[in-house]
Design a protein around this motif. Sequence first.
Motif, PDB file in Angstrom:
ATOM      1  N   LEU A  44       0.831  -1.206   0.000  1.00  0.00           N
ATOM      2  CA  LEU A  44       0.000   0.000   0.000  1.00  0.00           C
ATOM      3  C   LEU A  44       0.867   1.259   0.000  1.00  0.00           C
ATOM      4  N   LEU A  45       1.920   1.242   0.797  1.00  0.00           N
ATOM      5  CA  LEU A  45       2.826   2.388   0.852  1.00  0.00           C
ATOM      6  C   LEU A  45       3.465   2.623  -0.512  1.00  0.00           C
ATOM      7  N   GLU A  46       3.957   1.589  -1.127  1.00  0.00           N
ATOM      8  CA  GLU A  46       4.579   1.743  -2.450  1.00  0.00           C
ATOM      9  C   GLU A  46       3.570   2.267  -3.476  1.00  0.00           C
ATOM     10  N   SER A 108       1.622   9.679   3.138  1.00  0.00           N
ATOM     11  CA  SER A 108       1.702   9.623   1.682  1.00  0.00           C
ATOM     12  C   SER A 108       0.315   9.569   1.037  1.00  0.00           C
ATOM     13  N   ASP A 109      -0.569   8.768   1.605  1.00  0.00           N
ATOM     14  CA  ASP A 109      -1.903   8.640   1.026  1.00  0.00           C
ATOM     15  C   ASP A 109      -2.716   9.916   1.199  1.00  0.00           C
ATOM     16  N   GLU A 110      -2.484  10.624   2.285  1.00  0.00           N
ATOM     17  CA  GLU A 110      -3.173  11.905   2.470  1.00  0.00           C
ATOM     18  C   GLU A 110      -2.812  12.867   1.333  1.00  0.00           C
ATOM     19  N   LYS A 111      -1.531  12.926   1.018  1.00  0.00           N
ATOM     20  CA  LYS A 111      -1.100  13.796  -0.082  1.00  0.00           C
ATOM     21  C   LYS A 111      -1.698  13.306  -1.405  1.00  0.00           C
ATOM     22  N   CYS A 117      -6.188  12.555  -6.290  1.00  0.00           N
ATOM     23  CA  CYS A 117      -7.455  11.820  -6.306  1.00  0.00           C
ATOM     24  C   CYS A 117      -8.666  12.638  -5.882  1.00  0.00           C
ATOM     25  N   LYS A 118      -8.484  13.846  -5.472  1.00  0.00           N
ATOM     26  CA  LYS A 118      -9.568  14.638  -4.888  1.00  0.00           C
ATOM     27  C   LYS A 118     -10.772  14.720  -5.831  1.00  0.00           C
ATOM     28  N   GLY A 119     -11.822  13.994  -5.467  1.00  0.00           N
ATOM     29  CA  GLY A 119     -13.080  14.036  -6.190  1.00  0.00           C
ATOM     30  C   GLY A 119     -13.085  13.420  -7.571  1.00  0.00           C
ATOM     31  N   ILE A 120     -11.948  12.890  -8.025  1.00  0.00           N
ATOM     32  CA  ILE A 120     -11.917  12.365  -9.390  1.00  0.00           C
ATOM     33  C   ILE A 120     -11.546  10.888  -9.485  1.00  0.00           C
ATOM     34  N   TRP A 125     -11.017   2.323  -2.044  1.00  0.00           N
ATOM     35  CA  TRP A 125     -10.440   2.558  -0.722  1.00  0.00           C
ATOM     36  C   TRP A 125     -10.405   4.031  -0.345  1.00  0.00           C
ATOM     37  N   HIS A 126     -10.648   4.919  -1.301  1.00  0.00           N
ATOM     38  CA  HIS A 126     -10.717   6.342  -0.980  1.00  0.00           C
ATOM     39  C   HIS A 126     -12.143   6.800  -0.718  1.00  0.00           C
ATOM     40  N   ASP A 127     -13.080   5.893  -0.834  1.00  0.00           N
ATOM     41  CA  ASP A 127     -14.476   6.214  -0.545  1.00  0.00           C
ATOM     42  C   ASP A 127     -15.063   5.131   0.347  1.00  0.00           C
ATOM     43  N   LEU A 128     -14.463   4.972   1.510  1.00  0.00           N
ATOM     44  CA  LEU A 128     -14.867   3.923   2.441  1.00  0.00           C
ATOM     45  C   LEU A 128     -16.294   4.100   2.942  1.00  0.00           C
ATOM     46  N   ASP A 129     -16.789   5.341   2.909  1.00  0.00           N
ATOM     47  CA  ASP A 129     -18.157   5.576   3.381  1.00  0.00           C
ATOM     48  C   ASP A 129     -19.181   4.796   2.557  1.00  0.00           C
ATOM     49  N   LYS A 130     -18.892   4.568   1.287  1.00  0.00           N
ATOM     50  CA  LYS A 130     -19.817   3.807   0.437  1.00  0.00           C
ATOM     51  C   LYS A 130     -19.964   2.357   0.895  1.00  0.00           C
ATOM     52  N   LEU A 131     -18.983   1.864   1.660  1.00  0.00           N
ATOM     53  CA  LEU A 131     -19.049   0.483   2.141  1.00  0.00           C
ATOM     54  C   LEU A 131     -19.991   0.330   3.325  1.00  0.00           C
ATOM     55  N   ASN A 132     -20.409   1.455   3.884  1.00  0.00           N
ATOM     56  CA  ASN A 132     -21.318   1.460   5.035  1.00  0.00           C
ATOM     57  C   ASN A 132     -20.796   0.613   6.200  1.00  0.00           C
ATOM     58  N   ILE A 133     -19.521   0.710   6.440  1.00  0.00           N
ATOM     59  CA  ILE A 133     -18.912  -0.012   7.553  1.00  0.00           C
ATOM     60  C   ILE A 133     -18.844   0.925   8.749  1.00  0.00           C
ATOM     61  N   ILE A 134     -19.304   0.439   9.853  1.00  0.00           N
ATOM     62  CA  ILE A 134     -19.200   1.197  11.097  1.00  0.00           C
ATOM     63  C   ILE A 134     -18.022   0.610  11.857  1.00  0.00           C
TER      64      ILE A 134
END
Length: 148
Positions: A44-46, A108-111, A117-120, A125-134
């Motif tokens: 993931l880091l790479e 690194s992923d924050e950057k 990736c911002k909005g595009i 894995w950048h939209d974890l909310d769609k998985l509806n995981i609590i």
Amino acid sequence: MLRPIDILINSFAQDKLGLEKLLIWFDTLAIIDKRKAVYWSRILLEQSRPDNELIESGIKQIPLKSTFTPIVLLNTKSFKIALTKIVELPDAEMKKAFITLISLFKVSDEKRREEWCKGICGHEWHDLDKLNIILNDEYLDSLRGKIQ
């Protein structure tokens, strides 16, 4: 489909899961699975493609002593060589290796999320909310000892 390891590490990177809870999960793993977690953290880091400047600033944000082996490796070896050596550390070093890799991944992923990736992006894995995981204790308990 995201694996538990992907969900947990990306949740940590996105401040949806604290380090302490992630480490509780990590501590439940058998040593072979701890090694797998370290290996996947490296991947993931790479994939987040940190540059040298980001690696240098990210190392300073790792919540470990700068004298610990994984951090010394990052400070003294090229990035690729350091990563190879970190995943090959002895069993007793796996937790430090994991903390090092996921902490650097978080920076690194924050950057990556902000700049590339911002909005595009369509990265699941950048939209974890769609998985509806609590990410509560019950969910984390269901993942105890699981990588895949």
